[in-house]
Design an enzyme around this catalytic site. Structure first.
Site, PDB file in Angstrom:
ATOM      1  N   GLU A   1     -10.538  -4.579  10.100  1.00 37.96           N
ATOM      2  CA  GLU A   1      -9.807  -3.733   9.412  1.00 37.96           C
ATOM      3  C   GLU A   1     -10.262  -4.285   8.039  1.00 37.96           C
ATOM      4  OE1 GLU A   1      -5.602  -1.970   8.650  1.00 37.96           O
ATOM      5  OE2 GLU A   1      -5.688  -4.123   8.802  1.00 37.96           O
ATOM      6  N   ILE A   2     -11.054  -3.251   7.444  1.00 35.19           N
ATOM      7  CA  ILE A   2     -11.432  -3.536   5.899  1.00 35.19           C
ATOM      8  C   ILE A   2     -10.553  -3.267   4.861  1.00 35.19           C
ATOM      9  CG2 ILE A   2     -13.487  -2.775   4.489  1.00 35.19           C
ATOM     10  CD1 ILE A   2     -15.246  -2.318   6.716  1.00 35.19           C
TER      11      ILE A   2
ATOM     12  N   CYS B   1      -3.061   1.824   6.974  1.00 33.62           N
ATOM     13  CA  CYS B   1      -3.176   1.396   8.378  1.00 33.62           C
ATOM     14  C   CYS B   1      -3.987   2.245   9.386  1.00 33.62           C
ATOM     15  CB  CYS B   1      -2.097   0.608   8.779  1.00 33.62           C
ATOM     16  SG  CYS B   1      -0.634   1.891   8.753  1.00 33.62           S
TER      17      CYS B   1
ATOM     18  N   GLU C   1       4.371  -3.572  12.587  1.00 31.94           N
ATOM     19  CA  GLU C   1       3.270  -2.735  12.596  1.00 31.94           C
ATOM     20  C   GLU C   1       2.206  -3.101  12.035  1.00 31.94           C
ATOM     21  OE1 GLU C   1       3.583   1.681  12.494  1.00 31.94           O
ATOM     22  OE2 GLU C   1       2.212   1.653  10.871  1.00 31.94           O
TER      23      GLU C   1
ATOM     24  N   LYS D   1      11.867  -8.283   1.220  1.00 28.46           N
ATOM     25  CA  LYS D   1      10.922  -8.768   0.405  1.00 28.46           C
ATOM     26  C   LYS D   1       9.983  -7.635   0.177  1.00 28.46           C
ATOM     27  CE  LYS D   1       6.755 -10.873  -0.269  1.00 28.46           C
ATOM     28  NZ  LYS D   1       5.459 -10.168  -0.190  1.00 28.46           N
TER      29      LYS D   1
ATOM     30  N   SER E   1      -0.999  -7.116   7.993  1.00 26.55           N
ATOM     31  CA  SER E   1      -2.070  -7.499   8.877  1.00 26.55           C
ATOM     32  C   SER E   1      -1.679  -8.012  10.216  1.00 26.55           C
ATOM     33  CB  SER E   1      -2.919  -8.407   8.127  1.00 26.55           C
ATOM     34  OG  SER E   1      -2.199  -9.720   7.855  1.00 26.55           O
TER      35      SER E   1
ATOM     36  N   ASN F   1       0.917  -1.261  -0.048  1.00 23.05           N
ATOM     37  CA  ASN F   1       0.097   0.000  -0.139  1.00 23.05           C
ATOM     38  C   ASN F   1       0.785   1.246  -0.098  1.00 23.05           C
ATOM     39  OD1 ASN F   1       0.715  -1.114   2.719  1.00 23.05           O
ATOM     40  ND2 ASN F   1      -0.624   0.674   3.530  1.00 23.05           N
TER      41      ASN F   1
END
Length: 486
Positions: free
Chosen positions: A388-389, A288, A254, A178, A233, A155
């Site tokens: 969390e959507i 987030c 995080e 990664k 996540s 993101n």
């Protein structure tokens, strides 16, 4: 793209000071129109192993860990190389990840600022010394922990990479990174900046792009990796903690968030309502710290329902690389389907204030677009509030008084961020103290600074990045006793 990292139009990995290909190739897709942007070497276990070997060798055999002046110089040069590529990075992020160009332009400058701050931090840390008893001197200092595995989400790939990369390198560590397959071409531009940093020895920074899940677990399980930094996540964060236990490696995480925006009756609706919309739609809600819950005092709830509904309907959704777009697509069509399934299920238990969803315009038909939605649940124990959507979906909730606001704000497993809107500074101070979140804003949102720590409470993470604490995530403390004998 520069031909430095592309052969036959294929973006490659940067490992041990060289561009490296893979047996498997994948295509990068523009979520604004579904068209292919280019091809990339899609890594896995072999690339992860090579990155670990290179990072281990560079740490054990070189002088990087002990030469803080060299580290500061390399980080400062990397800052310049990132800034030279700021426009390319922004456009690539817009086209590859779907971040509206007005927001994509924020990422490279923020990333350069992060690296620059850590260039200074590399020179700034000191130890301690004291006489513990006659003839007994004790001193402590910090040493780099070793090889750090960094697992980066799609993101905000450059900002979230540099947030860990900067302090890890400043501390004297080497890294195996990664990078996400969704932003492979963007990753390669950043790797090009690394490759162009001539003061950075080979093997210090090793980056591979992977759309699957073979390489990342090796970073976690390898005994040659001393620490892991993961952003993503909460579900995966828990898995990483469990897997890292076998080697007792340091873990910095995080994780997810469900940021509550607490709006008291004395707040200025003309200021707050547009900010709530921005907190929801910036980065298409794929952030987030997205303001995915707005909690409004009941005495003014009707006014906010009306104003927020009007503003959400006016959000300009369009191709991410268009200057007029206020919100681009989400990252892919699979996420459109996932978000819409969640919203449709929520219509069974929550009042629909703005349905949002897939746009009807022909110009947007091929893209992964999702118009912002707002629903009002009656209870807290529902997915709209608790989960969390990671999309532009707002839960509109109400509260009676200060105690009720705090209770509701703390009613999820998350504690990454929160915001309080009120003209009463005493109330703000009380609420900020009671809300369980790592970062809280008063009358603002998403204000961050390199000099202060960032991280989550509860299931939103372990450890801190930014600020003085960030380097400590990648260091060990050594204590030395010197006994003078007479």
């Amino acid at each position: 793209m520069s031909d430095q990292h592309v052969t036959d139009s294929i973006a490659r990995h940067w490992i041990d000071g060289a561009w490296v290909g893979s047996a498997h190739l994948s295509s990068s897709i523009n979520p604004s129109n579904g068209e292919a942007l280019g091809r990339f070497a899609d890594g896995g276990a072999e690339e992860a192993k090579a990155a670990i070997v290179a990072a281990r060798r560079a740490f054990d055999a070189g002088t990087w860990a002990s030469d803080r002046n060299a580290r500061a110089a390399a980080l400062y040069e990397l800052t310049q190389r990132i800034e030279e590529r700021a426009d390319r990075l922004a456009l690539s992020l817009a086209r590859e990840m779907g971040k509206a160009i007005v927001h994509a332009r924020l990422e490279a400058p923020l990333s350069a600022q992060t690296i620059r701050y850590n260039a200074g931090a590399a020179l700034s840390q000191t130890g301690s010394a004291a006489e513990q008893a006659p003839g007994v001197l004790a001193s402590t200092w910090r040493e780099p922990i070793g090889v750090v595995g960094i697992i980066v989400p799609w993101n905000s790939p450059i900002a979230l990479l540099t947030r860990a990369l900067g302090p890890a390198l400043a501390a004297g560590c080497t890294v195996a990174v990664k990078m996400p397959g969704q932003t492979a071409l963007t990753n390669a531009i950043f790797a090009e900046a690394v490759a162009a940093t001539k003061s950075l020895p080979k093997g210090i920074v090793n980056m591979f792009t992977e759309s699957g899940n073979e390489g990342a677990p090796l970073l976690v399980s390898s005994a040659d990796v001393d620490a892991i930094q993961y952003t993503g996540s909460t579900k995966v964060g828990r898995m990483i903690c469990a897997q890292a236990a076998a080697t007792l490696k340091r873990v910095s995480l995080e994780l997810g968030g469900k940021t509550p925006l607490l709006v008291f009756e004395d707040a200025d609706i003309d200021f707050v309502a547009p900010l709530v919309v921005r907190a929801l739609t910036m980065f298409s809600g794929e952030f987030c710290m997205t303001g995915s819950r707005v909690l409004v005092q009941r005495s003014v709830a009707d006014a906010y329902r009306k104003r927020l509904s009007e503003l959400l309907h006016k959000v300009v959704v369009g191709a991410a690389d268009q200057e007029t777009s206020e919100m681009g697509p989400v990252v892919d069509h699979a996420n459109v389907d996932r978000i819409d399934t969640i919203v449709e299920a929520a219509t069974k238990y929550a009042k629909v204030l703005v349905r949002g969803g897939r746009p009807n315009e022909a110009a947007l038909a091929k893209g992964a677009f999702y118009r912002p939605a707002m629903l009002e649940p009656e209870v807290l124990d529902v997915p709209l509030v608790q989960e969390e959507i990671f999309g532009p979906v707002l839960s509109f909730e109400t509260f009676a008084d200060e105690d009720d606001a705090v209770k509701r704000a703390n009613a999820t497993i998350y504690g990454l961020a929160a915001a309080v809107f009120t003209k009463n500074i005493d109330r703000a101070a009380r609420v900020v103290r009671r809300v369980k979140a790592g970062t809280i804003w008063t009358n603002s949102w998403a204000v961050l600074a390199e000099a202060v720590e960032e991280g989550g409470f509860k299931s939103s993470g372990v450890g801190r990045l930014r600020g003085a604490r960030a380097m400590e995530e990648f260091q060990e403390i050594k204590t030395h006793f010197l006994v003078h004998r007479t």
